[in-house]
Design an enzyme around this catalytic site. Sequence first.
Site, short mmCIF file in Angstrom:
data_model
loop_
_atom_site.label_atom_id
_atom_site.label_comp_id
_atom_site.label_asym_id
_atom_site.label_seq_id
_atom_site.Cartn_x
_atom_site.Cartn_y
_atom_site.Cartn_z
N THR A 1 0.84 -1.20 0.00
CA THR A 1 0.00 0.00 0.00
C THR A 1 0.88 1.25 0.00
O THR A 1 0.65 2.19 -0.78
CB THR A 1 -0.93 -0.01 1.23
OG1 THR A 1 -1.74 -1.18 1.16
CG2 THR A 1 -1.82 1.22 1.27
N CYS B 1 -13.45 -5.69 0.35
CA CYS B 1 -12.89 -6.17 1.62
C CYS B 1 -13.29 -5.29 2.78
O CYS B 1 -13.18 -5.66 3.93
CB CYS B 1 -11.37 -6.31 1.53
SG CYS B 1 -10.61 -5.22 0.34
N GLN C 1 0.99 -9.12 -6.19
CA GLN C 1 0.56 -10.52 -6.32
C GLN C 1 1.51 -11.34 -7.19
O GLN C 1 1.62 -12.54 -7.03
CB GLN C 1 -0.85 -10.60 -6.93
CG GLN C 1 -1.96 -10.14 -6.00
CD GLN C 1 -2.17 -11.05 -4.79
OE1 GLN C 1 -1.88 -12.25 -4.83
NE2 GLN C 1 -2.68 -10.49 -3.71
N ASN D 1 -5.31 -9.29 -7.99
CA ASN D 1 -5.42 -10.02 -6.72
C ASN D 1 -6.72 -10.79 -6.58
O ASN D 1 -6.79 -11.72 -5.79
CB ASN D 1 -5.26 -9.04 -5.55
CG ASN D 1 -6.07 -7.78 -5.71
OD1 ASN D 1 -5.95 -7.07 -6.70
ND2 ASN D 1 -6.92 -7.51 -4.76
C1 LIG Z 1 -2.15 -6.99 -0.91
C2 LIG Z 1 -2.04 -6.08 -2.05
C3 LIG Z 1 -1.64 -4.75 -1.89
C4 LIG Z 1 -1.36 -4.16 -0.53
O1 LIG Z 1 -0.19 -4.67 0.06
P1 LIG Z 1 0.02 -4.52 1.65
O2 LIG Z 1 1.43 -4.96 1.86
O3 LIG Z 1 -0.98 -5.42 2.30
O4 LIG Z 1 -0.17 -3.09 1.99
C5 LIG Z 1 -1.51 -3.95 -3.00
N1 LIG Z 1 -1.76 -4.43 -4.23
C6 LIG Z 1 -2.14 -5.70 -4.44
C7 LIG Z 1 -2.38 -6.18 -5.83
C8 LIG Z 1 -2.30 -6.57 -3.36
O5 LIG Z 1 -2.70 -7.82 -3.57
#
Ligand SMILES: *Cc1c(COP(=O)(O)O)cnc(C)c1O
Length: 395
Positions: free
Chosen positions: A73, A326, A180, A152
């Site tokens: 994030t 989510c 991902q 994702n």
């Molecule tokens: C999980 C995810 C995020 C966020 O990553 P975090 O480390 O949980 O903040 C961003 N982009 C995608 C595609 C994700 O699957």
Amino acid sequence: MDRLIYLDNAATTKTSPEAVEAMLPYFTEHYGNPSSVYGFAAANKEVITQQREIIAGVLGAKTNEIYFTAGGTESDNWALTAAAEAYASKGKHIITSRIEHHAILHTCEYLEKRGCEVTYLDVDENGLVDPEAVEAAIRPDTILISVMFANNEIGTIQPIREIGKIAREHGVLFHTDAVQAFGQVPINVDECCIDMLSASGHKLNGPKGIGFLYIRKGVKIRSFIHGGAQERKRRAGTENVPGIVGLGKAVELAAASMKERSEKETKLRDYLIGRIESEIPYCRLNGDRTKRLPNNVNFSFRFIEGESLLIMLDMKGICASSGSACTSGSLDPSHVLLAIGLPHEIAHGSLRMTLGADTTKEDLDYTVDCLKEIVAQLRSMSPLYEDFVKKQGNH
Ligand SMILES: *Cc1c(COP(=O)(O)O)cnc(C)c1O
């Protein structure tokens, strides 16, 4: 119920015992601040560089192009906001897709409020971005293209190489959210003309709260967190040394086992898809059948609520995820499923199962057996299904 079948590896993964083992000394004996001058602490600076080298090696990048962050994030937020700021004199236009993670989409909305213009590209019924549409959307004031490497929710892998080439030809910066994909599929930043790439530890059997942003040398990008001189003055704050060590170990393991794991998971994935398609009527596989992450299975079941499905699977010890946003309590179906053209009622009946390194065929057999039973049970309580069956009978 002592059985636990974890099929939510796109949400997070178990930290591998090797990564935990590697991290532990950095909580206890090697607790020094990497910025301190004495040898006891300064050794930690060296350790951080080693992890940067491991990651850079896997991506075909240079060591000083890897910047540690607190996760995917943060990396996504940094890439977009800092690029918008640094290139403001060139323009204010950003191109992205409708199926990005909220870390991208909500950052785009934030930037729109601050004067940026964002083009959200549509995807086809399998969730693919068309590189020609990317090219057509480029304007003289376009400063950034951000398209995720793999989705994702539905696992679709984008034509990143083609998109990167187009961005490069037009002199536009290219960022990809590879959270991902990284560790699951091979990625080379030069071959794909990637200028910035986000990744996260906890999606590849590393710890949570640690990730990185790859920033190609020469890309003008501002500091994201202001303070000390860490991360080449671009991301201040005392380094999360145990996290960085755990991430490095996880990346090393993922790269070493990628080929073998991907072959094994792809077989299991297709076995699960095959059993569901042949044994459960009125279902639809979401996402591209072949341009797909090796661990992702996403189905919509007609006449079913995804939430009820999840609760009943949970009672059987199976952890999965639905297509709903989510944000808990939200009844909106996922923006990804709507973007691939699913009507609301079908998007609502969606189920994502994401396999992990430990998933076995027995786990999947048990899961399909439970799923068949649960889907039949939920449909038997659905008035819509009853009507549907009656209509079928009349023909
Ligand atoms: C999980 C995810 C995020 C966020 O990553 P975090 O480390 O949980 O903040 C961003 N982009 C995608 C595609 C994700 O699957």
